[in-house]
Design a protein around this motif. Structure first.
Motif, PDB file in Angstrom:
ATOM      1  N   ILE A  42       0.862  -1.188   0.000  1.00  0.00           N
ATOM      2  CA  ILE A  42       0.000   0.000   0.000  1.00  0.00           C
ATOM      3  C   ILE A  42       0.893   1.230   0.000  1.00  0.00           C
ATOM      4  CG2 ILE A  42      -1.702   1.326   1.323  1.00  0.00           C
ATOM      5  CD1 ILE A  42      -2.708  -1.302   2.478  1.00  0.00           C
ATOM      6  N   VAL A  43       0.537   2.229  -0.810  1.00  0.00           N
ATOM      7  CA  VAL A  43       1.204   3.527  -0.753  1.00  0.00           C
ATOM      8  C   VAL A  43       0.284   4.474  -0.004  1.00  0.00           C
ATOM      9  CG1 VAL A  43       2.580   3.236  -2.839  1.00  0.00           C
ATOM     10  CG2 VAL A  43       0.323   4.225  -3.007  1.00  0.00           C
ATOM     11  N   ILE A  44       0.861   5.331   0.815  1.00  0.00           N
ATOM     12  CA  ILE A  44       0.080   6.288   1.601  1.00  0.00           C
ATOM     13  C   ILE A  44       0.656   7.677   1.403  1.00  0.00           C
ATOM     14  CG2 ILE A  44      -0.643   6.991   3.916  1.00  0.00           C
ATOM     15  CD1 ILE A  44      -0.397   4.034   4.741  1.00  0.00           C
ATOM     16  N   PHE A  45      -0.213   8.631   1.101  1.00  0.00           N
ATOM     17  CA  PHE A  45       0.137  10.039   1.006  1.00  0.00           C
ATOM     18  C   PHE A  45      -0.554  10.741   2.162  1.00  0.00           C
ATOM     19  CE2 PHE A  45       0.657   8.311  -3.174  1.00  0.00           C
ATOM     20  CZ  PHE A  45       1.774   8.968  -3.680  1.00  0.00           C
ATOM     21  N   ASP A  46       0.210  11.375   3.032  1.00  0.00           N
ATOM     22  CA  ASP A  46      -0.326  12.000   4.241  1.00  0.00           C
ATOM     23  C   ASP A  46       0.226  13.414   4.357  1.00  0.00           C
ATOM     24  OD1 ASP A  46      -1.113  12.751   6.798  1.00  0.00           O
ATOM     25  OD2 ASP A  46      -0.605  10.818   7.686  1.00  0.00           O
ATOM     26  N   ILE A  50      -4.974  14.958   5.997  1.00  0.00           N
ATOM     27  CA  ILE A  50      -5.670  13.993   5.150  1.00  0.00           C
ATOM     28  C   ILE A  50      -4.683  12.904   4.745  1.00  0.00           C
ATOM     29  CG2 ILE A  50      -6.887  13.651   2.968  1.00  0.00           C
ATOM     30  CD1 ILE A  50      -7.598  16.646   3.073  1.00  0.00           C
ATOM     31  N   ALA A  51      -5.109  11.662   4.841  1.00  0.00           N
ATOM     32  CA  ALA A  51      -4.307  10.547   4.355  1.00  0.00           C
ATOM     33  C   ALA A  51      -5.041   9.886   3.194  1.00  0.00           C
ATOM     34  CB  ALA A  51      -4.054   9.535   5.465  1.00  0.00           C
ATOM     35  N   SER A  52      -4.345   9.710   2.096  1.00  0.00           N
ATOM     36  CA  SER A  52      -4.893   9.030   0.925  1.00  0.00           C
ATOM     37  C   SER A  52      -4.037   7.804   0.661  1.00  0.00           C
ATOM     38  CB  SER A  52      -4.872   9.959  -0.285  1.00  0.00           C
ATOM     39  OG  SER A  52      -5.602  11.137  -0.016  1.00  0.00           O
ATOM     40  N   ARG A  53      -4.641   6.753   0.113  1.00  0.00           N
ATOM     41  CA  ARG A  53      -3.893   5.515  -0.056  1.00  0.00           C
ATOM     42  C   ARG A  53      -4.299   4.806  -1.342  1.00  0.00           C
ATOM     43  NH1 ARG A  53      -7.832   5.561   3.003  1.00  0.00           N
ATOM     44  NH2 ARG A  53      -9.456   4.016   3.131  1.00  0.00           N
ATOM     45  N   GLY A  54      -3.417   3.918  -1.758  1.00  0.00           N
ATOM     46  CA  GLY A  54      -3.690   3.099  -2.930  1.00  0.00           C
ATOM     47  C   GLY A  54      -3.051   1.735  -2.777  1.00  0.00           C
ATOM     48  N   ARG A  55      -3.731   0.730  -3.225  1.00  0.00           N
ATOM     49  CA  ARG A  55      -3.222  -0.642  -3.161  1.00  0.00           C
ATOM     50  C   ARG A  55      -2.294  -0.881  -4.350  1.00  0.00           C
ATOM     51  NH1 ARG A  55      -7.872  -4.019  -3.508  1.00  0.00           N
ATOM     52  NH2 ARG A  55      -8.236  -3.243  -1.428  1.00  0.00           N
ATOM     53  N   ILE A  56      -1.120  -1.442  -4.085  1.00  0.00           N
ATOM     54  CA  ILE A  56      -0.176  -1.768  -5.150  1.00  0.00           C
ATOM     55  C   ILE A  56      -0.603  -3.095  -5.772  1.00  0.00           C
ATOM     56  CG2 ILE A  56       2.216  -2.281  -5.706  1.00  0.00           C
ATOM     57  CD1 ILE A  56       3.002  -0.555  -3.269  1.00  0.00           C
ATOM     58  N   GLU A  57      -0.800  -3.072  -7.085  1.00  0.00           N
ATOM     59  CA  GLU A  57      -1.227  -4.262  -7.814  1.00  0.00           C
ATOM     60  C   GLU A  57      -0.013  -5.121  -8.183  1.00  0.00           C
ATOM     61  OE1 GLU A  57      -4.402  -4.949  -8.078  1.00  0.00           O
ATOM     62  OE2 GLU A  57      -5.026  -3.031  -7.240  1.00  0.00           O
ATOM     63  N   SER A  58      -0.246  -6.291  -8.741  1.00  0.00           N
ATOM     64  CA  SER A  58       0.832  -7.233  -9.045  1.00  0.00           C
ATOM     65  C   SER A  58       1.833  -6.686 -10.062  1.00  0.00           C
ATOM     66  CB  SER A  58       0.258  -8.560  -9.540  1.00  0.00           C
ATOM     67  OG  SER A  58      -0.502  -8.358 -10.711  1.00  0.00           O
ATOM     68  N   ASP A  59       1.411  -5.721 -10.883  1.00  0.00           N
ATOM     69  CA  ASP A  59       2.333  -5.125 -11.858  1.00  0.00           C
ATOM     70  C   ASP A  59       3.040  -3.883 -11.311  1.00  0.00           C
ATOM     71  OD1 ASP A  59       0.195  -3.361 -11.840  1.00  0.00           O
ATOM     72  OD2 ASP A  59      -0.019  -3.301 -14.020  1.00  0.00           O
ATOM     73  N   THR A  61       1.618  -1.116 -10.153  1.00  0.00           N
ATOM     74  CA  THR A  61       0.849   0.120 -10.303  1.00  0.00           C
ATOM     75  C   THR A  61      -0.099   0.329  -9.130  1.00  0.00           C
ATOM     76  OG1 THR A  61      -0.887  -0.985 -11.583  1.00  0.00           O
ATOM     77  CG2 THR A  61       0.946   0.005 -12.826  1.00  0.00           C
ATOM     78  N   TYR A  62      -0.467   1.589  -8.923  1.00  0.00           N
ATOM     79  CA  TYR A  62      -1.442   1.942  -7.888  1.00  0.00           C
ATOM     80  C   TYR A  62      -2.270   3.131  -8.340  1.00  0.00           C
ATOM     81  CZ  TYR A  62       1.875   5.638  -6.707  1.00  0.00           C
ATOM     82  OH  TYR A  62       2.710   6.721  -6.765  1.00  0.00           O
ATOM     83  N   VAL A  63      -3.472   3.238  -7.778  1.00  0.00           N
ATOM     84  CA  VAL A  63      -4.367   4.380  -7.972  1.00  0.00           C
ATOM     85  C   VAL A  63      -4.788   4.817  -6.581  1.00  0.00           C
ATOM     86  CG1 VAL A  63      -6.490   5.226  -9.014  1.00  0.00           C
ATOM     87  CG2 VAL A  63      -5.192   3.432 -10.166  1.00  0.00           C
ATOM     88  N   VAL A  64      -4.624   6.104  -6.287  1.00  0.00           N
ATOM     89  CA  VAL A  64      -4.865   6.610  -4.933  1.00  0.00           C
ATOM     90  C   VAL A  64      -6.324   6.994  -4.735  1.00  0.00           C
ATOM     91  CG1 VAL A  64      -4.258   8.452  -3.318  1.00  0.00           C
ATOM     92  CG2 VAL A  64      -2.496   7.375  -4.696  1.00  0.00           C
ATOM     93  N   GLY A  65      -6.814   6.749  -3.525  1.00  0.00           N
ATOM     94  CA  GLY A  65      -8.144   7.155  -3.123  1.00  0.00           C
ATOM     95  C   GLY A  65      -8.112   7.801  -1.749  1.00  0.00           C
ATOM     96  N   THR A  66      -9.007   8.732  -1.525  1.00  0.00           N
ATOM     97  CA  THR A  66      -9.080   9.414  -0.236  1.00  0.00           C
ATOM     98  C   THR A  66     -10.264   8.904   0.583  1.00  0.00           C
ATOM     99  OG1 THR A  66      -8.066  11.384  -1.167  1.00  0.00           O
ATOM    100  CG2 THR A  66      -9.257  11.672   0.895  1.00  0.00           C
ATOM    101  N   ASP A  67     -11.455   9.011   0.040  1.00  0.00           N
ATOM    102  CA  ASP A  67     -12.653   8.587   0.764  1.00  0.00           C
ATOM    103  C   ASP A  67     -13.043   7.152   0.429  1.00  0.00           C
ATOM    104  OD1 ASP A  67     -12.939  11.113   1.989  1.00  0.00           O
ATOM    105  OD2 ASP A  67     -13.834  11.889   0.156  1.00  0.00           O
ATOM    106  N   ARG A  68     -12.715   6.715  -0.778  1.00  0.00           N
ATOM    107  CA  ARG A  68     -12.962   5.338  -1.212  1.00  0.00           C
ATOM    108  C   ARG A  68     -11.918   4.992  -2.278  1.00  0.00           C
ATOM    109  NH1 ARG A  68     -16.886   8.580  -3.278  1.00  0.00           N
ATOM    110  NH2 ARG A  68     -17.162   8.541  -5.519  1.00  0.00           N
ATOM    111  N   ASP A  69     -11.833   3.735  -2.632  1.00  0.00           N
ATOM    112  CA  ASP A  69     -10.831   3.294  -3.601  1.00  0.00           C
ATOM    113  C   ASP A  69     -10.904   4.087  -4.895  1.00  0.00           C
ATOM    114  OD1 ASP A  69      -9.950   1.425  -1.832  1.00  0.00           O
ATOM    115  OD2 ASP A  69     -10.918  -0.290  -2.818  1.00  0.00           O
TER     116      ASP A  69
END
Length: 78
Positions: A42-46, A50-59, A61-69
């Motif tokens: 998981i990557v986290i931007f804080d 506000i903390a936003s996060r994104g799940r790192i996929e198998s390749d 890559t990640y897409v960040v979300g704040t309130d939901r994925d």
């Protein structure tokens, strides 16, 4: 009558201008120095508020979300 249409149009435009989340899409890819990807995590931007996060996929890559994925991140310094 034209004034009424103009006023209604003006109100609609102003209301639509206020719509939106104020967030921008943030994507990326996590790699090591040798070019291999990080395949999970998981990557986290804080910014202290506000903390936003994104799940790192198998390749890697990640897409960040704040309130939901994948819903984006508010612009600013993190």
């Amino acid at each position: 009558m034209k004034r009424v249409y103009f006023f209604v149009l003006l109100v609609v435009v102003l209301c639509c201008a206020g719509c939106g989340s104020g967030k921008v899409k943030l994507t990326g890819k996590v790699t090591f120095e040798d070019g291999k990807v990080l395949s999970r995590g998981i990557v986290i931007f804080d910014n202290g508020t506000i903390a936003s996060r994104g799940r790192i996929e198998s390749d890697g890559t990640y897409v960040v979300g704040t309130d939901r994925d994948n819903d984006g991140i508010r612009p600013g310094a993190y």
